[in-house]
Every structure is written in structure tokens, then in C-alpha cells.
Write an enzyme that holds these catalytic residues in place. Structure first.
Site, PDB file in Angstrom:
ATOM      1  N   HIS A   1      -1.714   0.654  -9.626  1.00 36.05           N
ATOM      2  CA  HIS A   1      -2.381  -0.305  -8.729  1.00 36.05           C
ATOM      3  C   HIS A   1      -3.006  -1.449  -9.533  1.00 36.05           C
ATOM      4  O   HIS A   1      -4.224  -1.682  -9.468  1.00 36.05           O
ATOM      5  CB  HIS A   1      -3.442   0.402  -7.879  1.00 36.05           C
ATOM      6  CG  HIS A   1      -3.773  -0.362  -6.615  1.00 36.05           C
ATOM      7  ND1 HIS A   1      -4.046   0.256  -5.411  1.00 36.05           N
ATOM      8  CD2 HIS A   1      -3.884  -1.696  -6.372  1.00 36.05           C
ATOM      9  CE1 HIS A   1      -4.305  -0.665  -4.490  1.00 36.05           C
ATOM     10  NE2 HIS A   1      -4.224  -1.858  -5.061  1.00 36.05           N
TER      11      HIS A   1
ATOM     12  N   ARG B   1       0.856  -1.182   0.000  1.00 40.39           N
ATOM     13  CA  ARG B   1       0.000   0.000   0.000  1.00 40.39           C
ATOM     14  C   ARG B   1       0.896   1.238   0.000  1.00 40.39           C
ATOM     15  O   ARG B   1       2.013   1.219   0.536  1.00 40.39           O
ATOM     16  CB  ARG B   1      -0.885   0.032   1.248  1.00 40.39           C
ATOM     17  CG  ARG B   1      -2.026  -0.961   1.242  1.00 40.39           C
ATOM     18  CD  ARG B   1      -3.143  -0.545   0.283  1.00 40.39           C
ATOM     19  NE  ARG B   1      -4.301  -1.426   0.337  1.00 40.39           N
ATOM     20  CZ  ARG B   1      -4.534  -2.436  -0.506  1.00 40.39           C
ATOM     21  NH1 ARG B   1      -3.678  -2.726  -1.471  1.00 40.39           N
ATOM     22  NH2 ARG B   1      -5.633  -3.161  -0.385  1.00 40.39           N
TER      23      ARG B   1
HETATM   24  P1  NAP Z   1      -1.879 -11.866   4.786  1.00 39.26           P
HETATM   25  O1  NAP Z   1      -2.079 -13.267   4.279  1.00 39.26           O
HETATM   26  O2  NAP Z   1      -2.707 -11.393   5.922  1.00 39.26           O
HETATM   27  O3  NAP Z   1      -0.331 -11.759   5.140  1.00 39.26           O
HETATM   28  C1  NAP Z   1       0.210 -10.657   5.782  1.00 39.26           C
HETATM   29  C2  NAP Z   1       1.675 -10.928   6.090  1.00 39.26           C
HETATM   30  O4  NAP Z   1       2.256  -9.732   6.634  1.00 39.26           O
HETATM   31  C3  NAP Z   1       1.871 -12.033   7.126  1.00 39.26           C
HETATM   32  O5  NAP Z   1       3.000 -12.804   6.820  1.00 39.26           O
HETATM   33  C4  NAP Z   1       2.102 -11.242   8.425  1.00 39.26           C
HETATM   34  O6  NAP Z   1       2.885 -11.922   9.390  1.00 39.26           O
HETATM   35  C5  NAP Z   1       2.871 -10.058   7.885  1.00 39.26           C
HETATM   36  N1  NAP Z   1       2.771  -8.924   8.811  1.00 39.26           N
HETATM   37  C6  NAP Z   1       1.673  -8.211   9.155  1.00 39.26           C
HETATM   38  N2  NAP Z   1       1.992  -7.259  10.052  1.00 39.26           N
HETATM   39  C7  NAP Z   1       3.321  -7.380  10.278  1.00 39.26           C
HETATM   40  C8  NAP Z   1       4.245  -6.695  11.097  1.00 39.26           C
HETATM   41  N3  NAP Z   1       3.857  -5.683  11.896  1.00 39.26           N
HETATM   42  N4  NAP Z   1       5.530  -7.067  11.072  1.00 39.26           N
HETATM   43  C9  NAP Z   1       5.927  -8.102  10.298  1.00 39.26           C
HETATM   44  N5  NAP Z   1       5.111  -8.803   9.485  1.00 39.26           N
HETATM   45  C10 NAP Z   1       3.820  -8.439   9.478  1.00 39.26           C
HETATM   46  O7  NAP Z   1      -2.092 -10.816   3.604  1.00 39.26           O
HETATM   47  P2  NAP Z   1      -2.010 -11.070   2.021  1.00 39.26           P
HETATM   48  O8  NAP Z   1      -3.259 -11.706   1.536  1.00 39.26           O
HETATM   49  O9  NAP Z   1      -0.716 -11.726   1.713  1.00 39.26           O
HETATM   50  O10 NAP Z   1      -2.008  -9.549   1.483  1.00 39.26           O
HETATM   51  C11 NAP Z   1      -0.977  -8.666   1.834  1.00 39.26           C
HETATM   52  C12 NAP Z   1      -1.224  -7.264   1.305  1.00 39.26           C
HETATM   53  O11 NAP Z   1      -0.969  -7.173  -0.089  1.00 39.26           O
HETATM   54  C13 NAP Z   1      -2.652  -6.719   1.417  1.00 39.26           C
HETATM   55  O12 NAP Z   1      -2.983  -6.344   2.727  1.00 39.26           O
HETATM   56  C14 NAP Z   1      -2.578  -5.523   0.471  1.00 39.26           C
HETATM   57  O13 NAP Z   1      -2.064  -4.408   1.175  1.00 39.26           O
HETATM   58  C15 NAP Z   1      -1.560  -5.965  -0.565  1.00 39.26           C
HETATM   59  N6  NAP Z   1      -2.191  -6.207  -1.882  1.00 39.26           N
HETATM   60  C16 NAP Z   1      -1.888  -5.383  -2.924  1.00 39.26           C
HETATM   61  C17 NAP Z   1      -2.439  -5.603  -4.169  1.00 39.26           C
HETATM   62  C18 NAP Z   1      -2.087  -4.755  -5.341  1.00 39.26           C
HETATM   63  O14 NAP Z   1      -2.742  -4.876  -6.396  1.00 39.26           O
HETATM   64  N7  NAP Z   1      -1.071  -3.920  -5.277  1.00 39.26           N
HETATM   65  C19 NAP Z   1      -3.327  -6.681  -4.358  1.00 39.26           C
HETATM   66  C20 NAP Z   1      -3.603  -7.501  -3.280  1.00 39.26           C
HETATM   67  C21 NAP Z   1      -3.045  -7.262  -2.025  1.00 39.26           C
HETATM   68  P3  NAP Z   1       2.333 -13.281  10.075  1.00 39.26           P
HETATM   69  O15 NAP Z   1       2.363 -14.309   8.962  1.00 39.26           O
HETATM   70  O16 NAP Z   1       3.327 -13.582  11.123  1.00 39.26           O
HETATM   71  O17 NAP Z   1       0.950 -12.985  10.541  1.00 39.26           O
HETATM   72  C1  GLV Z   2      -5.871  -4.869  -3.807  1.00 37.02           C
HETATM   73  O1  GLV Z   2      -5.156  -3.941  -3.627  1.00 37.02           O
HETATM   74  C2  GLV Z   2      -6.261  -5.781  -2.774  1.00 37.02           C
HETATM   75  O2  GLV Z   2      -6.079  -5.482  -1.587  1.00 37.02           O
HETATM   76  O3  GLV Z   2      -6.781  -6.874  -3.118  1.00 37.02           O
END
Ligand code: NAP
Ligand code: GLV
Length: 313
Positions: A276, A228
Site C-alpha cells: 500500500h 482497494r
Molecule cells: P475520485 O476523483 O472520486 O474518482 C473516482 C472515479 O471512479 C470517478 O471517475 C468515478 O466516476 C468512478 N466511479 C466511482 N464509482 C463507479 C462505479 N460504480 N462505476 C464506474 N465508475 C465509478 O477518486 P480519486 O481521488 O481518483 O481516488 C480513487 C481511489 O484511489 C480512492 O478512492 C482510493 O480507493 C484509491 N487510492 C489508492 C491509493 C494507494 O496508495 N493505493 C492512494 C490514493 C487513492 P465519475 O467520474 O463518473 O464520478
Molecule cells: C490511500 O490509500 C488513499 O486513499 O489516499
């Protein structure tokens, strides 16, 4: 699972197609109510909100909500102050979203690894300069966030031959990937990795994490931000690009989207912007997990991928 309530989905998104989602969900339920904020005639019939953002007029008039299901993996676009108390919130996990994020990460990492970012800059200056290619096994990549998306990205990069390090709140036993946590772990990633990929959720703890103190540990690092815009302190990145601590930045997300005219990232020779587009979910693949969560919510069961209010993700 015994479900007696008729599902009625309130849908709100500026990006996702209501028609595609309605058709995909209709295959999952014999009888489904589906409406957008503008065509909801009986707010009391609505029991599920499937939303990217909170509708303009809020959610409080939907008094029978049993779940709020995000249309994104991230939930920071949903201001907790605008959400009704006590209604569980889930983020989206979808194979198409994961696959698109993995492809973006691979493209961005290989672009940096094979110095296309350098050659693009040199090309604009009509400057011919040989830079010897390296193999993936000679490049170290750090992935910030090892959740659903980060672990898929790290695994694919490992399979491409890169030396991969990851950083998350808890240590992750991923074969062939060195797992780090805590502030020392983050500093080590910054020191060791030629390329850093951010795919963290935006929470009070991770806001501004890509900042001066991290960049001070970097030595010509390539930064790829797919998380983000709020993760990045933009002024600190501009300073780090000028000092050479960061060699180039690939930014899919910015603090303000669309990026305002005149912003210093536009036309910056060391910044590549994408609007994005790193990840995109598909109703065809995501409808099943959403339907499962609708059934769980209506049966009073905990949701899959439920967001913890305490952790913020
Ligand atoms: P997720 O499965 O909830 O994974 C989050 C990861 O971040 C976990 O490994 C978590 O650690 C780690 N984390 C969270 N807070 C932390 C902290 N304070 N210190 C260290 N590690 C931390 O989320 P996801 O599904 O992979 O998605 C991640 C993010 O990608 C979304 O929230 C969004 O911001 C971004 N995203 C962007 C796009 C785009 O198009 N650009 C699309 C989709 C998503 P633990 O495993 O230990 O809990
Ligand atoms: C896109 O940014 C998502 O969070 O899926």
C-alpha cells in the site's frame, strides 16, 4: 470569507505525522488549535476532524464538529456508522498524492508492457526465453476510475504512447482516451486491454468488481490494483491466474493489510505485492486545500471534494 470561529483540528492517523501537519497548517492560520485524541483536553473546542481512521473512542464526544476531512483520497476506511450524522465529509485531493500514484502506475504498466513480470518468473526457473519487445503504441491499457487520480494516470499513459481506454460512472471527454461506462463498457475494456489498472473508490457498487465474471472476458491480461483490496475477489484472481485469463497481478492493496502470513499471494510466481505504497500525500502540498476546507466548514459553506453519502465517494 467571514470566519469567526477559531479552528481547532483533531488529528488522527497511524501513518501521517501530526507534527508535519501541525506545522504546515500553522502557516495557513494565525491562531490554530491542534490536538490528537490523546491530548484533547476540551472536546467542545474541536470543530474539524482531520483523520485517516476514526479514533478508537469514536467521534461522538466532539459535539461541535463542522467537517470531517479524510487524510486519504479514499474514504471507505471511515465507517459511516461511526461518523456523526450531518457532518460533511471530504476526501483529500493533493498534487503529491496524484504524482506518486501516476509514477506507480507508470512503473507497473511499463514493467508489464516490457515483460519484466515474465522475465522475473523465467529467471527464477533459470529459463532463457526471448520475447520480442513491443512499443507502447501497440499496447492497450484500460484504467478503471477516471476521477482525480485515474484521469491523471490515463493522460500520462496516453502521453507515453499507449492506446488508453477508461471506465467511469459517467463518460469523460478526455482527449485521446476512449471513455466507457456501464457493464458493457467494462466488459469491452476487459476484452480489449492487455493491461488493466484499477483506481476506483471502494463503494457498495464497486466492491468485488475484479472478479470471475470480469476475468472471464480477459485473455492473458495484466492486472494492476491500486484501488482497494475490497475491489478484488482474491480466490477468483487465483483461478484466473491458473487458467491464464490473467497473466500477472500487481497488487498494492489487499483485503487484509498487512497480508497475513501463509496467504497464497505471498511467493505466487505471477503476483507482485507492494505494501500500500502507491500514493502518499504531503502536508506541504495538501495543507492549502485542507485550510480552504477548514475555512469553508467554519463559514458554513459546502466543502471542496465533498463525499456524496448516496454515491459513497
Ligand atoms: P475520485 O476523483 O472520486 O474518482 C473516482 C472515479 O471512479 C470517478 O471517475 C468515478 O466516476 C468512478 N466511479 C466511482 N464509482 C463507479 C462505479 N460504480 N462505476 C464506474 N465508475 C465509478 O477518486 P480519486 O481521488 O481518483 O481516488 C480513487 C481511489 O484511489 C480512492 O478512492 C482510493 O480507493 C484509491 N487510492 C489508492 C491509493 C494507494 O496508495 N493505493 C492512494 C490514493 C487513492 P465519475 O467520474 O463518473 O464520478
Ligand atoms: C490511500 O490509500 C488513499 O486513499 O489516499
Amino acid at each position: 470569507m467571514t470566519v469567526t470561529l477559531r479552528p481547532h483540528v483533531l488529528f488522527n492517523s497511524e501513518w501521517d505525522s501530526p507534527l508535519a501537519w501541525k506545522s504546515a497548517l500553522a502557516l495557513q492560520f494565525d491562531d490554530l488549535g491542534f490536538s490528537t485524541p490523546d491530548d484533547t483536553h476540551s472536546p467542545d473546542a474541536v470543530n474539524i476532524a482531520l483523520i485517516w481512521k476514526v479514533p478508537r473512542e469514536g467521534l461522538h464526544r466532539f459535539r461541535n464538529l463542522k467537517a470531517i476531512l479524510s487524510l486519504g483520497a479514499g474514504v471507505n476506511q471511515l465507517d459511516p456508522a461511526q461518523l456523526p450524522d450531518g457532518v460533511p465529509l471530504a476526501r483529500l485531493v493533493d498534487q503529491t498524492l496524484t504524482d506518486t500514484m501516476v509514477e506507480y502506475a507508470k512503473a507497473a504498466v511499463f514493467r508489464c508492457h516490457r515483460n519484466f513480470d515474465v522475465f522475473e518468473r523465467h529467471g527464477r526457473l533459470e529459463h532463457w526465453q526471448y520475447v520480442a519487445p513491443r512499443l507502447a503504441r501497440d499496447t492497450t491499457v484500460g484504467v478503471l476510475g477516471l476521477g482525480e487520480l485515474g484521469s491523471a494516470i490515463a493522460t500520462v499513459l496516453r502521453d507515453e504512447g499507449f492506446e488508453v481506454h477508461g471506465w467511469s460512472r459517467s463518460l469523460k471527454p478526455l482527449a485521446g482516451i476512449t471513455s466507457h461506462s456501464g457493464s458493457n463498457g467494462l466488459a469491452e475494456l476487459a476484452r480489449r486491454c492487455a493491461i488493466l489498472v484499477n483506481v476506483l473508490p471502494l463503494t457498495p457498487e464497486t466492491e468485488g468488481i475484479l472478479s470471475r465474471s470480469l476475468f472471464a472476458q480477459c485473455q492473458g491480461t495484466r492486472l494492476i490494483n491500486m484501488g482497494r483490496g475490497g475491489h478484488l475477489v482474491e480466490a477468483d484472481l487465483l483461478d484466473a491466474l491458473a487458467s491464464g485469463h490473467v497473466a500477472s497481478a500487481t497488487l498494492d492493496v489487499t483485503a487484509v493489510e498487512p497480508l497475513p502470513p501463509g496467504h497464497p499471494f505471498w511467493n505466487h510466481p505471477r503476483v507482485l505485492l507492494t505494501p500500500h505504497v502507491a500514493g502518499l500525500s504531503s502536508p506541504a502540498t495538501a495543507a492549502q486545500v485542507v485550510a480552504t476546507n477548514i475555512r469553508r466548514a467554519l463559514a458554513g459553506q459546502p466543502l471542496l471534494h465533498q463525499v456524496s453519502a448516496a454515491r459513497g465517494y
